[in-house]
Design a protein around this motif. Structure first.
Motif, PDB file in Angstrom:
ATOM      1  N   SER A  10     -26.042   8.611   7.156  1.00 12.51           N
ATOM      2  CA  SER A  10     -25.677   8.762   8.563  1.00 12.51           C
ATOM      3  C   SER A  10     -26.688   9.642   9.285  1.00 12.51           C
ATOM      4  O   SER A  10     -27.309  10.525   8.668  1.00 12.51           O
ATOM      5  CB  SER A  10     -24.302   9.444   8.641  1.00 12.51           C
ATOM      6  N   GLU A 111     -17.150  -0.844   7.287  1.00 11.33           N
ATOM      7  CA  GLU A 111     -17.481   0.539   7.644  1.00 11.33           C
ATOM      8  C   GLU A 111     -17.144   1.457   6.473  1.00 11.33           C
ATOM      9  O   GLU A 111     -16.081   1.323   5.881  1.00 11.33           O
ATOM     10  CB  GLU A 111     -16.676   0.971   8.870  1.00 11.33           C
ATOM     11  N   ASN A 133     -20.307   0.682  12.059  1.00  7.35           N
ATOM     12  CA  ASN A 133     -20.386   2.144  11.991  1.00  7.35           C
ATOM     13  C   ASN A 133     -21.787   2.676  12.285  1.00  7.35           C
ATOM     14  O   ASN A 133     -22.060   3.148  13.381  1.00  7.35           O
ATOM     15  CB  ASN A 133     -19.895   2.598  10.609  1.00  7.35           C
ATOM     16  N   GLU A 134     -22.699   2.598  11.306  1.00  6.05           N
ATOM     17  CA  GLU A 134     -24.005   3.240  11.494  1.00  6.05           C
ATOM     18  C   GLU A 134     -25.151   2.405  10.938  1.00  6.05           C
ATOM     19  O   GLU A 134     -24.959   1.549  10.064  1.00  6.05           O
ATOM     20  CB  GLU A 134     -24.014   4.608  10.805  1.00  6.05           C
ATOM     21  N   PRO A 136     -28.592   4.185  10.268  1.00  4.34           N
ATOM     22  CA  PRO A 136     -29.419   5.367  10.524  1.00  4.34           C
ATOM     23  C   PRO A 136     -30.925   5.099  10.569  1.00  4.34           C
ATOM     24  O   PRO A 136     -31.625   5.699  11.390  1.00  4.34           O
ATOM     25  CB  PRO A 136     -29.069   6.317   9.374  1.00  4.34           C
ATOM     26  N   ARG A 172     -23.897  -1.059  15.877  1.00  4.36           N
ATOM     27  CA  ARG A 172     -24.152   0.128  15.051  1.00  4.36           C
ATOM     28  C   ARG A 172     -25.510   0.756  15.357  1.00  4.36           C
ATOM     29  O   ARG A 172     -25.698   1.960  15.189  1.00  4.36           O
ATOM     30  CB  ARG A 172     -24.051  -0.238  13.569  1.00  4.36           C
ATOM     31  N   HIS A 175     -24.836   3.018  18.091  1.00  3.33           N
ATOM     32  CA  HIS A 175     -24.043   4.177  17.645  1.00  3.33           C
ATOM     33  C   HIS A 175     -24.931   5.231  16.979  1.00  3.33           C
ATOM     34  O   HIS A 175     -24.828   6.423  17.284  1.00  3.33           O
ATOM     35  CB  HIS A 175     -22.945   3.728  16.676  1.00  3.33           C
ATOM     36  N   SER A 176     -25.792   4.786  16.074  1.00  2.00           N
ATOM     37  CA  SER A 176     -26.651   5.771  15.395  1.00  2.00           C
ATOM     38  C   SER A 176     -27.659   6.373  16.366  1.00  2.00           C
ATOM     39  O   SER A 176     -27.947   7.574  16.304  1.00  2.00           O
ATOM     40  CB  SER A 176     -27.382   5.122  14.215  1.00  2.00           C
ATOM     41  N   LYS A 179     -26.057   9.161  18.398  1.00  2.00           N
ATOM     42  CA  LYS A 179     -25.944  10.413  17.640  1.00  2.00           C
ATOM     43  C   LYS A 179     -27.295  11.138  17.615  1.00  2.00           C
ATOM     44  O   LYS A 179     -27.362  12.348  17.758  1.00  2.00           O
ATOM     45  CB  LYS A 179     -25.501  10.141  16.208  1.00  2.00           C
ATOM     46  N   TYR A 203     -17.706   8.626  20.305  1.00  2.29           N
ATOM     47  CA  TYR A 203     -19.122   8.859  20.656  1.00  2.29           C
ATOM     48  C   TYR A 203     -19.232   9.560  22.007  1.00  2.29           C
ATOM     49  O   TYR A 203     -20.105  10.402  22.212  1.00  2.29           O
ATOM     50  CB  TYR A 203     -19.909   7.534  20.663  1.00  2.29           C
TER      51      TYR A 203
END
Ligand code: NCD
Length: 337
Positions: A10, A111, A133-134, A136, A172, A175-176, A179, A203
């Motif tokens: 992540s 996920e 989800n992610e 990275p 995703r 999403h990453s 972050k 988020y």
């Protein structure tokens, strides 16, 4: 963080100095990713490239990155061709595969699945995308691309203005990236999506905590007007319970040359994690932008290799040995850019 031996699951694991360290190793590796030099630093090592969901760029670039460091790649590219269809658990698969490899990259539709897999693995595991989800490593190559594109305009990551467009609920890659953007100062983000595909609240909370300025709307023209980067994304139809529901969102937010020229500042950079959905009904990023020098999507995809090379050398503890076996390539380099 100590990269050596770590799972990379992540963006939460990274702080700014980790990202700087990764980017500095990546810079150093560019002669290798550009095929000017070769190194055998990972000679004898095996990557288990386990993709249980469709992938072109991520799978091939992880494999190519490992090969360019001198290592070998074994891979599974479909659930249908692995023993998961016979009912084998991910835990058993992890225990077995990790004895055949020195490092594993895994993509899976559920996920949290890559994290569970990593807990049973005897070798480091890198998340190549777990459901919505992610993702990275996509965020890391996106950040690297943003940084490089901004540098050519004498701008920095701090103060970045970016528009994220499309499916922000299931995407995703977005999403990453979100972050990761929380690690920089004075960032403003315009979130542009159909109402039902808005960025999930968790988020939004992270962005608020990090002091990121955000706007949310369904209006592409307004949202892209004053930004350094436009990050387009695809409607993630495979994540919809009923795929036919995805149809009504396709084509709502499409960027083409006319919209770009009428609304954007002259240097606004266009990114997309790819694949873009080029079918007529979707076409979120029109090919009439091919000639636009600010279209960075292929530079972005290229950066995937060098970022993944850097990650492998850090996780396997060989970043400072790359040059020991380095030499010029034997063949004529005629790559056009
Ligand atoms: C993304 C993914 O798989 O999440 N693709 C990629 O890895 N470059 C984005 C997408 O599929 O839309």
């Amino acid at each position: 963080m100590d990269f050596n031996g770590s799972h990379i699951l992540s963006i939460d694991q990274f702080d700014r100095s980790d990202i700087d360290q990764l980017f500095s190793v990546a810079n150093d590796l560019e002669p290798f990713s550009l095929r000017k030099k070769v190194t055998r630093v990972l000679e004898g090592a095996i990557l288990g490239n386990m993709f249980f969901e469709p992938s072109t760029r991520t799978r091939i670039s992880f494999g190519a990155a490992f090969n360019m460091l001198g290592g070998a790649v074994r891979e599974t590219s479909e659930v249908g061709s692995s023993s998961l269809v016979k009912g084998e658990s991910l835990i058993d698969t992890a225990k077995v595969l990790s004895s055949y490899s020195d490092i594993i990259v895994m993509r899976h539709p559920d996920e949290g699945s890559v994290k569970s897999f990593s807990e049973a693995s005897r070798v480091p595991v890198i998340n190549g995308g777990d459901g919505s989800n992610e993702h990275p490593t996509q965020a890391l190559l996106d950040l690297y691309t943003i940084k490089k594109e901004l540098e050519t305009q004498k701008k920095t990551m701090d103060g970045l203005r970016i528009a994220l467009v499309g499916d922000l609920k299931f995407g995703r890659a977005a999403h990453s990236l979100i972050k990761a953007l929380c690690l920089y100062k004075d960032v403003s983000i315009n979130l542009i999506s159909p109402e039902e595909l808005r960025l999930p609240d968790s988020y939004l909370t992270l962005l608020a905590k990090a002091g990121v300025k955000i706007t949310q709307s369904e209006n592409l023209e307004e949202g892209i007007a004053e930004v350094d980067i436009i990050y387009m994304t695809r409607i993630q139809e495979e994540r919809f319970k009923n795929k036919s529901h995805a149809k009504k969102y396709k084509g709502l937010l499409s960027l083409n040359n006319e919209i770009y020229t009428a609304n954007c500042e002259p240097n606004t950079v266009i990114m997309h994690p790819l694949p873009r959905d080029s079918r007529k009904e979707a076409n979120e990023l029109d090919s009439d932008l091919y000639e636009n020098p600010n279209l960075a999507i292929f530079r972005q995809a290229d950066n995937g290799v060098v970022i993944r090379m850097a990650l492998f050398t850090l996780v396997l503890g060989v970043a400072d040995q790359v040059h020991m076996t380095a030499r010029d390539v034997n063949w004529q380099t005629s790559k056009r850019h």
